[in-house]
Design an enzyme around this catalytic site. Structure first.
Site, short mmCIF file in Angstrom:
data_model
loop_
_atom_site.label_atom_id
_atom_site.label_comp_id
_atom_site.label_asym_id
_atom_site.label_seq_id
_atom_site.Cartn_x
_atom_site.Cartn_y
_atom_site.Cartn_z
N LYS A 287 -17.95 49.37 36.14
CA LYS A 287 -19.17 50.01 36.65
C LYS A 287 -19.10 50.16 38.17
O LYS A 287 -19.51 51.19 38.72
CB LYS A 287 -20.40 49.18 36.26
CG LYS A 287 -20.72 49.20 34.77
CD LYS A 287 -21.92 48.31 34.47
CE LYS A 287 -22.27 48.31 32.98
NZ LYS A 287 -23.41 47.43 32.67
N THR B 215 -20.80 36.36 28.01
CA THR B 215 -20.17 36.34 29.34
C THR B 215 -19.89 34.91 29.78
O THR B 215 -19.93 34.59 30.96
CB THR B 215 -21.03 37.07 30.38
OG1 THR B 215 -22.28 36.39 30.55
CG2 THR B 215 -21.30 38.50 29.96
N ASP C 286 -22.64 44.75 16.35
CA ASP C 286 -21.46 45.60 16.26
C ASP C 286 -20.40 45.06 17.20
O ASP C 286 -20.66 44.88 18.39
CB ASP C 286 -21.85 47.03 16.67
CG ASP C 286 -20.68 48.01 16.62
OD1 ASP C 286 -19.53 47.58 16.42
OD2 ASP C 286 -20.93 49.21 16.82
N HIS D 116 -14.58 41.05 41.34
CA HIS D 116 -15.11 39.89 40.64
C HIS D 116 -15.51 40.36 39.25
O HIS D 116 -16.26 41.34 39.10
CB HIS D 116 -16.32 39.34 41.41
CG HIS D 116 -17.16 38.40 40.60
ND1 HIS D 116 -16.64 37.28 39.99
CD2 HIS D 116 -18.49 38.43 40.30
CE1 HIS D 116 -17.62 36.65 39.35
NE2 HIS D 116 -18.73 37.32 39.51
N CYS E 3 -20.47 32.80 42.79
CA CYS E 3 -19.09 33.18 42.51
C CYS E 3 -18.29 33.51 43.75
O CYS E 3 -17.10 33.86 43.66
CB CYS E 3 -19.07 34.38 41.57
SG CYS E 3 -19.92 34.09 40.01
N GLU F 18 -19.31 26.50 41.55
CA GLU F 18 -20.75 26.37 41.36
C GLU F 18 -21.05 25.46 40.18
O GLU F 18 -22.16 25.41 39.69
CB GLU F 18 -21.41 27.73 41.18
CG GLU F 18 -20.88 28.55 40.03
CD GLU F 18 -21.62 29.86 39.89
OE1 GLU F 18 -22.67 29.87 39.21
OE2 GLU F 18 -21.17 30.87 40.46
#
Length: 389
Positions: free
Chosen positions: A242, A152, A29, A233, A111, A79
């Site tokens: 979140k 991601t 979806d 970040h 990161c 990195e």
């Protein structure tokens, strides 16, 4: 004396994959990507753009006759290193024609690398106010085709000059840090793709954010209401949301709405680029500067940096008179809007063309790469770069 971010520039290559297209190809979806992850587009990195080339393409945007001769410290946070010994910052110094008397080195901590560079650069400029530092976060986020981390991915570079009496943002003298030996994300020496325990990493990210912001506010006798916005970040933009939701209950409804509105401004660019590891936080900051309609000079911005493995840091910045730059915003939008939309098949092909760590010598075809700086391949185990100007 005020020290902070004087100029900021961004680069990402000329290709992207639409997340709706990717969702359909994976029989998912689209809202799983658009809402659940918070991404609409994802940068796709051709093999002619590595961390050095992207760093140079970002940095050249903010170099001018006024600051070029003042830069005596060059730090590359990444990195996605291109050599186990030689720093990418040395290549960068040469490509940009910066002083041979400058210190140049690379920092690695997932990161977090660019933030470590900024803190070092800030201390350097405090000691040498007539000099400046160039700090770049550049990375390629790779997990592979049809993996849990595929949505991601991304890549690009954010370049910043750190100077006395900065145009954009004065940085706080203090910060709060927290670190622990945690295996939430790592990349073994023989892999170009990262390994990640996704749910665990999300939990650690939120824990480190809560620890560091509360410690910072308490130590500096501040309240959450003193901050006009928070930047995070953003390996994917829902992750920052979140984190923000963890502390929203601590303020009233009006402040919650204000912080949520500023967060939306801070993720405009990241939603179209995806993950760029060390540069993700500072792309979020750039997006806030360009897209917020309510911020003003003197406002305090909370800044949360996170690097898996793990290191967290929270600090603040005070907006200065030059934080708004309509030309910068117009150029940013032009860069993103002019990219080529790849089919999922084309995206998969480009992703799989990324050189392997043991690829030996090879030559890359750069004629379709319109960026000023390109990576041209390897000759006698030496990386080759080119400036087209």
């Amino acid at each position: 004396m005020n020290v902070g971010i004087d100029k900021i520039g961004f680069f990402t290559p000329n290709y992207y994959v639409d997340m709706v297209d990717l969702a359909h190809a994976r029989n998912d979806d689209p809202n799983k990507y658009l809402i659940g992850i918070g991404q609409t587009e994802q940068a796709v990195i051709p093999n002619t753009q590595d961390t050095v080339a992207m760093a140079a393409n970002a940095a050249v945007q903010i170099l001018d006759d006024d600051n070029r001769d003042k830069i005596s410290l060059i730090i590359l946070g990444t990195e996605t290193g291109i050599d186990n010994s030689k720093s990418g910052a040395i290549y960068l110094q040469n490509l940009l024609g910066l002083s041979r008397h400058a210190r140049a080195f690379e920092i690695k901590q997932a990161c977090y690398g660019a933030t470590a560079g900024i803190q070092m650069a800030k201390d350097f400029v405090n000691l040498h106010p007539d000099q400046q530092a160039l700090v770049v976060g550049a990375d390629v986020a790779r997990y592979g085709v049809e993996t849990p981390g595929e949505v991601t991915q991304g890549g690009g570079a954010v370049a910043m000059t750190i100077a006395a009496n900065p145009e954009i943002m004065k940085l706080s003298k203090n910060s709060s840090v927290y670190s622990d030996d945690i295996m939430d994300f790592w990349r073994p020496m023989d892999r170009t793709e990262a390994l990640v325990d996704g749910h665990y990493s999300n939990d650690i990210y939120q824990q480190f954010f809560v620890k560091t912001i509360h410690d910072y506010l308490e130590t500096n006798d501040m309240q959450l209401t003193d901050l006009q916005a928070l930047v995070f970040h953003l390996p994917y933009t829902k992750m920052g949301l979140k984190g923000l939701r963890e502390i929203l209950p601590e303020v009233d409804e009006a402040k919650q709405k204000s912080l949520l509105n500023e967060f939306e401004a801070s993720r405009v660019y990241s939603k179209r680029v995806g993950n760029l590891y060390t540069g993700s936080l500072y792309l979020s900051l750039l997006s806030l500067l360009d897209n917020s309609t309510d911020l003003k000079v003197g406002d305090q911005i909370g800044i949360f940096s996170y690097g898996s493995g793990a290191q967290g840091e929270f600090y603040t910045g005070e907006l200065q008179a030059g934080f708004k730059n309509p030309i910068r915003k117009a150029n940013m939008e032009k860069m993103l809007d002019s990219r080529t939309r790849l089919s999922v098949s084309e995206y998969e092909t480009m992703l799989n063309q990324w050189p392997k760590l043991d690829a030996g010598d090879y030559t890359l075809d750069v004629k379709n790469d319109k960026a000023e700086f390109t990576f041209n391949g390897v000759s006698e185990s030496k990386r080759q770069y080119q400036s087209k100007n």
